[in-house]
Design a protein around this motif. Structure first.
Motif, mmCIF file in Angstrom:
data_model
loop_
_atom_site.group_PDB
_atom_site.id
_atom_site.type_symbol
_atom_site.label_atom_id
_atom_site.label_comp_id
_atom_site.label_asym_id
_atom_site.label_seq_id
_atom_site.Cartn_x
_atom_site.Cartn_y
_atom_site.Cartn_z
ATOM 1 N N HIS A 1 -2.996 -2.923 4.483
ATOM 2 C CA HIS A 1 -2.278 -2.053 5.424
ATOM 3 C C HIS A 1 -3.161 -1.826 6.651
ATOM 4 O O HIS A 1 -4.218 -1.240 6.565
ATOM 5 N N ARG B 1 -10.691 1.072 12.782
ATOM 6 C CA ARG B 1 -10.017 1.036 11.499
ATOM 7 C C ARG B 1 -8.928 -0.049 11.471
ATOM 8 O O ARG B 1 -8.540 -0.518 10.414
ATOM 9 N N HIS C 1 0.814 -1.236 0.000
ATOM 10 C CA HIS C 1 0.000 0.000 0.000
ATOM 11 C C HIS C 1 0.840 1.274 0.000
ATOM 12 O O HIS C 1 1.529 1.590 0.966
ATOM 13 N N HIS D 1 -9.563 -0.992 6.184
ATOM 14 C CA HIS D 1 -10.522 0.112 6.404
ATOM 15 C C HIS D 1 -11.975 -0.297 6.610
ATOM 16 O O HIS D 1 -12.761 0.488 7.130
ATOM 17 N N GLU E 1 -8.472 2.105 -3.248
ATOM 18 C CA GLU E 1 -8.793 2.251 -1.825
ATOM 19 C C GLU E 1 -10.142 2.973 -1.723
ATOM 20 O O GLU E 1 -10.208 4.194 -1.704
HETATM 21 ZN ZN LIG Z 1 -5.544 3.568 4.011
#
Ligand SMILES: [Zn+2]
Length: 347
Positions: free
Chosen positions: A210, A221, A24, A189, A118
Motif C-alpha cells: 500500500h 513514505r 492491506h 513504509h 506491518e
Molecule cells: Zn501502512
C-alpha cells in the motif's frame, strides 16, 4: 437507471466476479481492541466486503506505540488469536497460508484472508520468532512502519528527513529468512536507504502492499519514479493506497486515485499495479481528537476519498476505471490478476 447505466453496472458485476484483492487492511488491531465482543468480523465488516465483492484481503498485524516494547509480542499473538476465533465463527472466511488455499477458499465462495505484518516489532530482534509467525500464517512482511525498529527505519511523512541508515544486520537476516520460508517481502513504509538495501539483498519479485506515487504526494513514505521502476524490473506489484493520494483534501478524489494507477502503469506496465486500499476511516472515526492530533503530528492528516472510504465503495473505483477508458483486461489485472500472480510465484 438508464440503459447505459445498467450496462455499466453489469460490466462491473462481471469484472468483480473473481472477487477483488486488497493487500492491506488494518483489521486485526480493531478485532483486538474489540476482543470482549464476538462476531465483529461478520457483523461489522462482512457487509462491506460483500458489497465491494472483496475476495482476498491482506489483514495486518500492527502495534500501536502504547504496546511497545513490553507488550508487542503478546498483542501481536492476541491479534492473530482474535482473527482465528472470529474467522471460525463465520462460514464466510478462511485464513490462507498458500496460493492453493486462496484458490480453494475462493472456489468455496469464502473470503481468503492473508495475515500480513506491518513492522517487525513483534519479533523484537529474535529471528527464531519469524518461524513461529510463519507457522501461524503470516505470509507478507513489511519490515517497518514509520518508526525505527531492530530491522530498519521507516520513511517519514515529509519530502525529506528519513534516516540515512539502511537495514541493520538483523534486517538483512530477516530478508534472507523470509525468502527461504516463502514470506513475501513488502516494501511499504521503508525509508529510501532501506528500500535500496532490500533491493540489493533479495532476488525475487518485490511488492509494495500500500503506497502512493511521490509524483502526486511527495512523502518519503511514498515511492519515487526510480523506486517504481525498481519494482518493475523485478516484475513485482504496487498496491495503490486510498488515503495518501494528495496533500490536499479537495484533490483526494477517485480521479486522483486513478491517476496513481495510471502513473505506475505508465512507468512499469499494467501488470505491476494492484490495490492496497488501506481503508482506516472506520478506525479514525472511533478515535478521540487527541489521537487524531497525534497521528497528524507523527504522520500526516489523512485525506479520505469521499466515495472510496471503505470496501463497500469498490464498485465506484471500477466504474471510474471504465469511465477513464481502461479495458476489461486491464481492470481485471488491477483488481485481481496481478496480486494473484504474485501469490502463485511467491507463496
Ligand atoms: Zn501502512
Amino acid at each position: 437507471m438508464t440503459a447505459a447505466g445498467t450496462q455499466i453496472d453489469e460490466r462491473i458485476t462481471r469484472l468483480h466476479a473473481h472477487g477483488l484483492v486488497d493487500l492491506h487492511f488494518d483489521l486485526l488491531m480493531d478485532l483486538y481492541e474489540k476482543r470482549e465482543r464476538t462476531n465483529v468480523l461478520a457483523q461489522e465488516f462482512l457487509p462491506e466486503f460483500e458489497a465491494g465483492n472483496i475476495g482476498v484481503l491482506g489483514v495486518a498485524i500492527y502495534l500501536e506505540d502504547r504496546y511497545l516494547p513490553e507488550m508487542g509480542l503478546r498483542v501481536a499473538l492476541d491479534q492473530i488469536a482474535r482473527l482465528q476465533v472470529e474467522a471460525d465463527l463465520s462460514d464466510r472466511f478462511t485464513i490462507c497460508k498458500s496460493c492453493p488455499d486462496v484458490l480453494r477458499a475462493r472456489a468455496a465462495g469464502r473470503i481468503a484472508l492473508l495475515i500480513t505484518m506491518e513492522g517487525v516489532e513483534p519479533l523484537g530482534a529474535d529471528l527464531n520468532l519469524l518461524r513461529v509467525f510463519f507457522e501461524l500464517g503470516v505470509r507478507v512482511i513489511g519490515l517497518t512502519h514509520v518508526r525505527r525498529n531492530a530491522a530498519g527505519s521507516g520513511g517519514v511523512f515529509a519530502a525529506s528527513g528519513s534516516s540515512r541508515d539502511g537495514l541493520t544486520g538483523f534486517g538483512r537476516d530477516l530478508l534472507q529468512a523470509c525468502e527461504a520460508l516463502g514470506i513475501i517481502v513488502d516494501l511499504a513504509h521503508i525509508n529510501p536507504a532501506g528500500f535500496d538495501d532490500i533491493f540489493s539483498h533479495t532476488t525475487r519479485p518485490l511488492v509494495v502492499s500500500h503506497t502512493n506515487a511521490r509524483r502526486y504526494h511527495d512523502l518519503e513514505r511514498n515511492i519515487s519514479d526510480d523506486q517504481i521502476k525498481m519494482i518493475g524490473e523485478r516484475r513485482g506489484v504496487i498496491g495503490i493506497n486510498a488515503v495518501l493520494v494528495s496533500p490536499r483534501q479537495e484533490e483526494a478524489t477517485l480521479d486522483r486515485y486513478v491517476d496513481h494507477i495510471e502513473h505506475v502503469a505508465g512507468l512499469i506496465g499494467i501488470d505491476c499495479v494492484g490495490i492496497g486500499f488501506d481503508f482506516f476511516e472506520f478506525l479514525y472515526r472511533q478515535w478521540p481528537e487527541s489521537a487524531k492530533h497525534e497521528l497528524a503530528a507523527k504522520c500526516t492528516k489523512p485525506h479520505f476519498i469521499p466515495d472510496l472510504t471503505n470496501h463497500a465503495h469498490a464498485r465506484n473505483l471500477t466504474r471510474r476505471l471504465i469511465e477513464r477508458g481502461f479495458s476489461d483486461e486491464q481492470i481485471g489485472k488491477i483488481l485481481f490478476e496481478n496480486w494473484m500472480r504474485m501469490f502463485e510465484q511467491l507463496l
